[in-house]
Write an enzyme that holds these catalytic residues in place. Structure first.
Site, PDB file in Angstrom:
ATOM      1  CE  LYS A 148      32.638  38.943  13.177  1.00 11.09           C
ATOM      2  NZ  LYS A 148      32.259  40.126  13.388  1.00 11.09           N
ATOM      3  CG  HIS A 178      28.460  40.165  19.377  1.00  6.16           C
ATOM      4  ND1 HIS A 178      29.141  40.390  18.486  1.00  6.16           N
ATOM      5  CD2 HIS A 178      28.224  41.396  19.757  1.00  6.16           C
ATOM      6  CE1 HIS A 178      29.390  41.582  17.864  1.00  6.16           C
ATOM      7  NE2 HIS A 178      28.531  42.407  18.688  1.00  6.16           N
ATOM      8  CE  LYS A 182      25.041  44.201  18.546  1.00  6.03           C
ATOM      9  NZ  LYS A 182      25.502  45.235  19.393  1.00  6.03           N
ATOM     10  CD  GLU A 216      30.495  49.297  13.389  1.00  3.09           C
ATOM     11  OE1 GLU A 216      30.699  48.869  14.580  1.00  3.09           O
ATOM     12  OE2 GLU A 216      31.080  48.520  12.499  1.00  3.09           O
ATOM     13  CG  ASP A 235      33.490  42.943  10.635  1.00  5.15           C
ATOM     14  OD1 ASP A 235      34.034  42.058  11.578  1.00  5.15           O
ATOM     15  OD2 ASP A 235      33.189  43.980  11.132  1.00  5.15           O
ATOM     16  CG  HIS A 240      27.333  40.549  13.536  1.00  5.21           C
ATOM     17  ND1 HIS A 240      27.552  39.394  14.456  1.00  5.21           N
ATOM     18  CD2 HIS A 240      28.452  41.015  13.288  1.00  5.21           C
ATOM     19  CE1 HIS A 240      28.918  39.408  14.727  1.00  5.21           C
ATOM     20  NE2 HIS A 240      29.343  40.522  14.251  1.00  5.21           N
ATOM     21  CE  LYS A 338      34.664  48.032  11.140  1.00  2.00           C
ATOM     22  NZ  LYS A 338      33.702  47.904  12.538  1.00  2.00           N
TER      23      LYS A 338
HETATM   24  O1  LIG Z   1      31.566  41.825  15.381  1.00  2.00           O
HETATM   25  C1  LIG Z   1      31.483  42.919  15.118  1.00  2.00           C
HETATM   26  O2  LIG Z   1      30.599  43.885  15.614  1.00  2.00           O
HETATM   27  C2  LIG Z   1      30.935  45.191  15.985  1.00  2.00           C
HETATM   28  C3  LIG Z   1      29.650  45.852  16.023  1.00  2.00           C
HETATM   29  O3  LIG Z   1      28.912  45.284  17.230  1.00  2.00           O
HETATM   30  P1  LIG Z   1      28.968  45.918  18.528  1.00  2.00           P
HETATM   31  O4  LIG Z   1      28.052  45.112  19.517  1.00  2.00           O
HETATM   32  O5  LIG Z   1      30.375  46.209  18.955  1.00  2.00           O
HETATM   33  O6  LIG Z   1      28.182  47.306  18.057  1.00  2.00           O
HETATM   34  C4  LIG Z   1      31.798  45.886  14.783  1.00  2.00           C
HETATM   35  O7  LIG Z   1      32.282  47.078  14.942  1.00  2.00           O
HETATM   36  C5  LIG Z   1      33.190  44.844  14.407  1.00  2.00           C
HETATM   37  O8  LIG Z   1      33.888  45.185  13.300  1.00  2.00           O
HETATM   38  C6  LIG Z   1      32.678  43.463  14.135  1.00  2.00           C
HETATM   39  O9  LIG Z   1      33.914  42.450  14.082  1.00  2.00           O
END
Ligand SMILES: O=C1O[C@H](COP(=O)(O)O)[C@@H](O)[C@H](O)[C@H]1O
Length: 467
Positions: A148, A178, A182, A216, A235, A240, A338
């Site tokens: 992505k 991804h 999970k 986050e 993002d 996701h 974020k």
């Molecule tokens: O793809 C992304 O995911 C992360 C959060 O996923 P994680 O598996 O690392 O918890 C995100 O922090 C990031 O900005 C984004 O590109």
């Protein structure tokens, strides 16, 4: 077992070191893909030896550690994991201009056995590389793996899909999300479809609202080159969180085989749209300087590599409607930010109140809630009971379950699908386009300045339409 080669285009970038190689390391440590050949490629002047060191480091620092965490064993180093050391020792670096067919031809001729090509590249370069591949004979069965963001909007996603369709059949295209690797996200399927008690009440008769939140502590973390062009909406939400929404709202597939599972996801995403207007159903904001734990964070706009005139958001919210018989009228509120003080990563299903609570039962009126945590993995059900003390006074109670991580970290899981030629956990062409179609009214309104870009201090909870 056939030999396999993984070619990473753009292998010197952040994604490869941070996520891809660690995921691969965990996969190898768990005994998958024996005899893999790993080839890194980009225009960078690396050589085999420098690349091998990077691969060793990434496997050692993260991949093996992740696998060890899931098995509860002590963290092995690469030296104690022969499978990863062997792949790292034999890894090759081939300097490649990915936009040149002649370079790509030479690269592919170095592969052994069945080939997977991972595009760890920005969307525009991925498109150029795919165009160059039109002039190259791909070995039969070659899988193309794309990260992505898949395109930058529905027009470019459709164009990229058309290009990919000229290269290989759709089943050989793995669009990586991804989150679909999970374990907690995948647990939504077990929770919904392998129990009698939840599924019958997951509909508009019983559900008031659904929140899918991924807030986050992490800030920009040096990723301006990618993030400042993407922003929180693309993002996290367009990618996701919409995948999570699909798993929460899809009808039960009769099998988990790729065609059935992906059909059901696509059905529900086709039925998804913005709840109201962008002005009342979306919010965007950007963090300013602040303190998060013991970290002092600078204003996002002052981060190195950020172009403040772009107005990139670091927090986004949208409210969606899912126009199916099951979900009509239920708002789905998606949010990700974020540099948020309190990290919160969960889907919360809030149920409607009971039709009537008998006179005489008093004291607590919290709605029932099913909470699915995405890190740490966690499940909770909040409801009311006659607790201790006054027998007619209601008390809130929570049933909780925590469970260990899956066998593989998310990137390991996604890569397993690639090496097994199983696209179940990858995003299908039509779904990638639908996900852009859903957010496009918002991106257009934001570009036109119809929704103000708000600000929040790093470390705060940030603004919200619904929290
Ligand atoms: O793809 C992304 O995911 C992360 C959060 O996923 P994680 O598996 O690392 O918890 C995100 O922090 C990031 O900005 C984004 O590109």
């Amino acid at each position: 077992m056939t030999d396999q080669t993984l070619i990473i285009l753009g292998a010197s970038g952040d994604l490869t070191a941070r996520l891809l190689l660690p995921g691969l390391g965990a996969l190898l440590t768990a005994g998958h893909v024996p005899g893999l050949t790993l080839i890194g490629a980009s225009t960078d002047d690396l050589d085999d030896s420098a690349w091998r060191t990077r691969v060793h480091d990434a496997f050692g620092a993260h991949g093996a550690a992740a696998a060890a965490e899931s098995t509860g064993q002590e963290t092995p180093t690469t030296d104690s994991v022969p499978a990863t050391s062997d792949v790292a020792d034999r890894a090759r670096w081939i300097r490649t201009d990915v936009t040149k067919a002649s370079d790509l031809r030479a690269l592919l001729s170095a592969a052994r056995g069945s080939v997977a090509v991972f595009f760890a590249l920005p969307p525009a370069v991925t498109a150029l590389a795919c165009e160059a591949l039109l002039d190259v004979d791909l070995p039969p069965g070659t899988r193309l793996v794309l990260e992505k963001p898949f395109g930058t909007g529905s027009e470019s996603a459709t164009a990229l899909n058309a290009l990919l369709a000229k290269l290989v059949p759709e089943e050989q295209v793995h669009r990586v999300d991804h989150f679909l690797g999970k374990s907690t996200v995948l647990n939504i399927l077990g929770l919904r479809f392998a129990n009698r008690i939840f599924e019958p009440i997951l509909d508009s008769t019983h559900v008031e609202s659904v929140d899918i939140v991924f807030d986050e502590n992490l800030a920009l973390e040096g990723r301006a080159g990618y993030y400042d062009k993407a922003g929180a909406l693309a993002d996290m939400i367009q990618s996701h969180l919409l995948q999570i929404l699909a798993l929460l709202t899809m009808e039960a597939p009769f099998s988990m085989a790729a065609p059935e599972f992906r059909d059901r996801k696509a059905d529900v995403l086709r039925a998804t749209r913005l709840w109201g207007t962008p002005a009342d159903s979306s919010l965007r904001a950007r963090y300013t300087a602040g303190v998060l734990g013991d970290r002092k964070l600078v204003n996002y706009a002052d981060e190195p590599g950020v172009d403040p005139s772009r107005g990139t958001e670091t927090l986004a919210e949208i409210v969606l409607a899912v126009d199916t018989w099951r979900w009509a009228g239920v708002p789905f509120r998606l949010r990700s930010g974020k540099a948020i003080g309190a990290s919160r990563k969960e889907a919360v299903i809030t149920f409607k109140r009971p039709p009537r609570v008998p006179d005489g039962l008093h004291g607590c009126d919290q709605p029932d809630r099913l909470r699915i945590g995405f890190g740490p993995d966690h499940l909770a059900l909040d409801f009311n009971i006659n607790g201790p003390g006054d027998p007619f006074e209601l008390d809130p109670i929570t049933l909780e379950a925590s469970f260990g991580a899956g066998e593989l970290p998310p990137y390991g899981e996604v890569l397993r699908g690639v090496f097994d030629s199983d696209p179940t956990l990858s995003v299908r062409a039509d779904t990638a386009e639908q996900c852009w179609r859903i957010v496009e009214p918002v991106t257009s309104a934001w570009r036109a300045g119809e929704v103000p870009l708000r600000e929040y201090p790093a470390g705060s909870t940030g603004p919200s339409l619904f929290l």
